[in-house]
Structure formats: structure tokens, C-alpha cells
Design a protein around this motif. Structure first.
Motif, mmCIF file in Angstrom:
data_model
loop_
_atom_site.group_PDB
_atom_site.id
_atom_site.type_symbol
_atom_site.label_atom_id
_atom_site.label_comp_id
_atom_site.label_asym_id
_atom_site.label_seq_id
_atom_site.Cartn_x
_atom_site.Cartn_y
_atom_site.Cartn_z
ATOM 1 N N LYS A 14 -6.268 6.112 -4.532
ATOM 2 C CA LYS A 14 -7.576 5.777 -3.973
ATOM 3 C C LYS A 14 -7.552 6.009 -2.455
ATOM 4 C CE LYS A 14 -6.488 1.002 -3.041
ATOM 5 N NZ LYS A 14 -6.572 -0.391 -3.417
ATOM 6 N N PRO A 15 -8.728 6.085 -1.831
ATOM 7 C CA PRO A 15 -8.745 6.296 -0.385
ATOM 8 C C PRO A 15 -7.905 5.241 0.343
ATOM 9 C CG PRO A 15 -10.967 6.438 -1.284
ATOM 10 C CD PRO A 15 -10.069 5.993 -2.399
ATOM 11 N N ASN A 16 -7.256 5.677 1.419
ATOM 12 C CA ASN A 16 -6.496 4.758 2.280
ATOM 13 C C ASN A 16 -5.148 4.274 1.740
ATOM 14 O OD1 ASN A 16 -7.260 4.199 4.892
ATOM 15 N ND2 ASN A 16 -9.132 3.201 4.183
ATOM 16 N N ALA A 17 -4.740 4.778 0.575
ATOM 17 C CA ALA A 17 -3.456 4.320 0.019
ATOM 18 C C ALA A 17 -2.282 4.976 0.747
ATOM 19 C CB ALA A 17 -3.389 4.641 -1.467
ATOM 20 N N GLY A 18 -2.569 6.116 1.419
ATOM 21 C CA GLY A 18 -1.494 6.793 2.147
ATOM 22 C C GLY A 18 -1.134 8.137 1.530
ATOM 23 N N LYS A 19 -2.066 8.671 0.747
ATOM 24 C CA LYS A 19 -1.837 9.934 0.052
ATOM 25 C C LYS A 19 -1.616 11.094 1.040
ATOM 26 C CE LYS A 19 -5.385 10.915 -2.361
ATOM 27 N NZ LYS A 19 -5.860 12.282 -2.084
ATOM 28 N N SER A 20 -2.487 11.198 2.037
ATOM 29 C CA SER A 20 -2.337 12.298 3.008
ATOM 30 C C SER A 20 -1.034 12.154 3.772
ATOM 31 C CB SER A 20 -3.480 12.312 4.015
ATOM 32 O OG SER A 20 -4.694 12.191 3.366
ATOM 33 N N THR A 21 -0.668 10.924 4.091
ATOM 34 C CA THR A 21 0.583 10.683 4.814
ATOM 35 C C THR A 21 1.763 11.124 3.953
ATOM 36 O OG1 THR A 21 -0.504 8.754 5.791
ATOM 37 C CG2 THR A 21 1.876 8.928 6.099
ATOM 38 N N ASN A 231 3.446 2.310 -1.990
ATOM 39 C CA ASN A 231 3.497 2.666 -0.570
ATOM 40 C C ASN A 231 3.197 1.478 0.363
ATOM 41 O OD1 ASN A 231 3.849 4.568 1.515
ATOM 42 N ND2 ASN A 231 1.638 4.840 1.696
ATOM 43 N N LYS A 232 3.529 1.685 1.619
ATOM 44 C CA LYS A 232 3.371 0.693 2.685
ATOM 45 C C LYS A 232 4.331 -0.480 2.480
ATOM 46 C CE LYS A 232 -1.520 1.959 3.330
ATOM 47 N NZ LYS A 232 -2.861 1.580 3.739
ATOM 48 N N ASP A 234 6.558 -1.406 4.270
ATOM 49 C CA ASP A 234 6.803 -2.108 5.545
ATOM 50 C C ASP A 234 5.880 -3.300 5.733
ATOM 51 O OD1 ASP A 234 5.028 0.199 5.618
ATOM 52 O OD2 ASP A 234 4.669 -0.279 7.735
ATOM 53 N N ILE A 235 4.698 -3.272 5.089
ATOM 54 C CA ILE A 235 3.782 -4.411 5.251
ATOM 55 C C ILE A 235 3.479 -5.080 3.897
ATOM 56 C CG2 ILE A 235 2.704 -3.674 7.430
ATOM 57 C CD1 ILE A 235 0.349 -2.571 5.701
ATOM 58 N N GLY A 255 7.772 4.151 1.974
ATOM 59 C CA GLY A 255 7.202 4.015 3.315
ATOM 60 C C GLY A 255 6.871 5.412 3.820
ATOM 61 N N ALA A 256 5.680 5.905 3.446
ATOM 62 C CA ALA A 256 5.319 7.287 3.799
ATOM 63 C C ALA A 256 5.187 7.457 5.308
ATOM 64 C CB ALA A 256 4.023 7.689 3.098
ATOM 65 N N LYS A 257 4.626 6.421 5.949
ATOM 66 C CA LYS A 257 4.425 6.502 7.389
ATOM 67 C C LYS A 257 5.785 6.548 8.109
ATOM 68 C CE LYS A 257 1.673 4.074 10.854
ATOM 69 N NZ LYS A 257 0.770 2.899 10.970
#
Ligand code: GTP
Length: 403
Positions: A14-21, A231-232, A234-235, A255-257
Motif C-alpha cells: 500500500k502507499p507509504n509502506a516503503g515500496k519505492s525505498t 518494513n520499518k 527501526d520504528i 529496514g529499507a531506509k
């Protein structure tokens, strides 16, 4: 999977999950492999890599890779990654999954579903108070979307399928396969799925809706297996990661970022880091600021040490190795020195399904080599192998053909 076809992994979320990252972190690494000529194929298609131990070490030769790269004895074998846009919850009930989404889904051999494990965005990707949203809800919905899409295709033609099977003695397997050929689902997957359900294949008129849905779900599992990238990390709370892992296997904490940050630091020459590894080395501590050091320490303690890496590379590799059951095989033309006609040593690395035979490898190389296949040799032992030998990961094989 068709012969010669490159393995294609679809990235959804879904949007904002970190797919592009995740996409960027998997396809734009600047470590030597980035010089690979088709790293960027289009705005949403890229080349990612699966690691394998390069046989050059065991054979004590120097390799000259062609279709892949070798870094310090690790072979990076290409796969394609496609960023599948447009996933909207509940879409199948209304106007159906978007055409573009379906078209890209059709092409994918497996899916990586990037989930925001922190629970900080709702089902539509809008920010909410941290941990307010239960991320396990995101998992069920994607599986459901695909299952109901496959169900819809069958259900629409169920009447005629029943007639063909019960009045004209056609096989249910053939009838269902016909309905799915346009979306690239293999008869083998459908056969496995039908057998798994144990429904009466001679009397489809007796099946109710939940029986057809059950078949659709089995076909989904066989043809579009899903790995969850939680994903994410770290948080995210450990509890959320545990909940997701419990609900879906395989799940990889990611942690894609952080992966992207490490790659940037590597590009700038601050650290030595190879994607997929669980550690990095600061090259010149005096070159980085206190702030940057803190950031790197945070990534080391909270992601790399805890989860044995950032999870990006692990997600890709688990998808290819465990979900798609693939192995890496190295074809050569001269088995005495492991070279091709140009004299390049161990030039190519191919991904093949477990259980593949030498002829499957020939097919992957070229249809003509397969058509004129005579026999194969295991280059490591120098011995001829039988046509039904199951190839193993790391095999170096010479195909003898009259082509
Ligand atoms: N804390 C944290 N944030 C992340 C991580 N990965 C991505 N993000 C952030 O999440 C936000 C959304 O990331 P994107 O990669 O743009 O998400 P997307 O799923 O592609 O979103 P759309 O482009 O809207 O479909 C950005 O602010 C990213 O920096 C991560 O591992 N940890």
C-alpha cells in the motif's frame, strides 16, 4: 516458468509502506554491480541480484563473469524487480484491480509484499498515531485481492466448465487451465492445486462457492507465492514483527531506509559495505560527523546486529531460493578449463528450478541447443551425466549438442 525467461519478482504494497525505498535499495546499488548494463530498465523495472558462492574458489581459477558479477568470491546473479503500483484495498469488489496492476501481476513469478510493520499508516497509507493500525490486516487483504481476482475468472465461466466436464467428458484440469492461460499460470500449478483440495474433479456441478474459492486460493499460492517484507523495523515494536511472522510465512524483518543509507554512505566513500552483509566498516572515522556516526551506530545496533542485515537482500534471496525453489547453475563450453568459446572462465550463472535436468539448462541457454541436445558433462568431475540427473546448486555443466 518459460525457458529463457528472466525471473521476475513483483514488489507490492500500500502507499507509504516503503515500496519505492525497497525498490531503490535493491536496484541502484553503486557497488561494482551497478555497471551492469541494464540495471535500470524503466521507471518501475530494475535489476536486483541473488548471491551465490562463485565456483571459481572451489575450482581455483579466476572467473570472467558475463551475465553476472563476482565480488570477493560472491556471484551476483540478476533477477528483475518490478514495482507494481496501484494496490487499493477492496478494489476487486468494485471496478476490479487496476489494469496496470493486473498486467504487472500477471508477469510476476512471485511477490514481495512490503508491509509497514510499525503500524504508523492505515490501510490506505495515511499516517496514523504510531502503532494504532494493526499491520497484520494489510497482509490478509493482498492475498484476498488476488484470490478473489482468480476466483472471479473461474466463477464467470463455471457453468460452461461444468458442462464441458460432465457432458462432454473434458478434463477439469484442462478446462481450468484454458481459463488461466492468458494470465500466465501453468497447468502444472493448477494440477498441484486441484490435487491439494481433494475436491471431486469429475463432478464440479456439486461444488459450492467456497470450493471454487478454495481452488482459487491454492492456485494463488502455487502461481503467485508471497513473501512479506516487514518494513520499518527501526520504528516497529517487536510485538508487531512477531505478529506478522506468526500470521505469514515467510516474513523478513526489513529496514529499507537503512539499506539505502548504507549504500549512500558507501557511495560517498565513508564505509565499506556490500548489500546483504550484516556489517560495515567505517573507512576514515575523521571524515564523518558525530551525527553521521550516531546514525550508523543506530543502524548497526537496531537493525544489522538484531536482524542479521537490513533484510532487503534477504527478502529477494528467500523469494528466489525458498518460494520459487531456484538454484544457480554455471554452463561452460570447455569442461577442461570451464570456459566459453571466447575463453572466458565461468562466464554465466543461470537460475533454474530445483529438479531441473541438463536439458532444462540447455533450454535456458538457447532453444537450438535444446533441440540439438546430445548429452551433458559435469565439468567438476569431468564425467558424463545422465539426462535425468537433477542439477544441484553450484554445478558447472557442459552441454554437448550438434547445434
Ligand atoms: N523509519 C523508516 N521509514 C521508512 C523505511 N522505508 C521507507 N520509509 C519511509 O516511508 C515513507 C514512504 O516510503 P516510500 O518508499 O516512498 O513508500 P511507497 O510504498 O513507495 O509509497 P508510494 O510511493 O506512496 O506508493 C518515506 O518517508 C520513507 O522514507 C524504513 O525502513 N524505516
Amino acid at each position: 516458468m518459460e525457458a529463457g525467461k528472466v525471473t521476475l519478482i513483483g514488489l507490492v504494497g500500500k502507499p507509504n509502506a516503503g515500496k519505492s525505498t525497497f525498490f531503490k535499495a535493491s536496484t541502484s546499488s553503486d557497488v561494482e554491480i551497478a555497471n551492469y548494463p541494464f540495471t535500470t530498465i524503466g521507471s518501475n523495472r530494475g535489476v536486483a541480484f541473488i548471491r551465490d558462492e562463485c565456483p571459481h574458489k572451489e575450482l581455483d581459477v579466476k572467473c570472467d563473469p558475463n551475465n553476472s558479477r563476482c565480488i570477493n568470491g560472491t556471484r551476483f546473479v540478476p533477477v528483475q524487480l518490478i514495482d507494481v503500483a496501484g494496490l487499493v484495498p477492496g478494489a476487486y469488489k468494485g471496478k476490479g484491480l487496476g489494469n496496470e496492476f493486473l498486467d504487472q501481476l500477471r508477469q510476476a513469478d512471485a511477490l514481495i509484499h512490503v508491509v509497514d510493520a510499525s503500524g504508523s499508516t492505515d490501510l490506505k497509507g495515511n499516517p496514523v498515531e504510531s502503532d494504532e493500525h494493526d499491520p497484520t490486516e494489510d497482509i490478509g487483504f493482498l492475498e484476498n485481492e488476488i484470490k478473489m481476482w482468480l476466483y472471479g475468472i473461474l466463477n464467470e465461466k463455471w457453468g460452461s466448465i461444468v458442462k464441458k466436464v460432465e457432458n462432454e467428458n473434458n478434463k477439469l484440469l484442462d478446462e481450468i487451465s484454458n481459463k488461466y492461460t492468458g494470465i500466465g499460470i501453468k497447468k502444472r500449478s493448477i494440477k498441484l492445486s486441484l490435487n491439494k483440495t481433494q475436491l471431486d474433479q469429475e463432478k464440479p456441478s456439486k461444488w459450492n462457492k467456497s470450493d471454487i474459492v478454495e481452488v482459487a486460493e491454492e492456485i494463488r499460492k502455487q502461481s503467485k507465492p508471497i513473501l512479506i517484507s516487514a518494513n520499518k523495523v527501526d520504528i516497529s515494536s517487536e510485538e508487531n514483527i512477531k505478529k506478522i511472522t506468526k500470521k505469514h510465512q515467510p516474513t523478513v524483518p526489513t529496514g529499507a531506509k537503512a539499506e539505502l543509507i548504507l549504500q549512500k554512505a558507501e557511495k560517498k566513500g565513508y564505509i565499506n559495505y556490500v548489500p546483504g552483509e550484516s556489517s560495515f566498516e567505517i573507512i576514515e572515522p575523521s571524515k564523518i560527523t558525530e551525527e553521521q556516526k550516531k546514525g550508523l551506530d543506530f543502524i548497526k545496533e537496531n537493525i544489522l546486529d538484531k536482524y542479521d542485515g537490513t533484510g532487503v537482500q534477504k527478502s529477494l534471496e528467500k523469494t528466489v531460493r525458498d518460494l520459487l525453489n531456484m538454484i544457480v547453475v554455471y554452463p561452460v563450453e570447455d569442461e577442461s578449463d570451464y570456459t566459453n568459446k571466447q575463453g572466458e572462465t565461468l562466464p554465466d550463472a543461470y537460475l533454474l528450478k530445483k529438479g531441473s535436468t541438463p536439458k532444462d539448462l540447455a533450454r535456458k541457454i538457447h532453444s537450438e541447443i535444446a533441440d540439438k541436445y546430445l548429452y551433458a558433462k559435469d565439468a567438476k568431475s569431468g564425467r558424463r551425466i545422465s539426462d535425468d540427473t537433477e542439477l544441484k546448486n553450484g554445478d558447472v555443466i557442459k552441454i554437448v549438442s550438434s547445434a
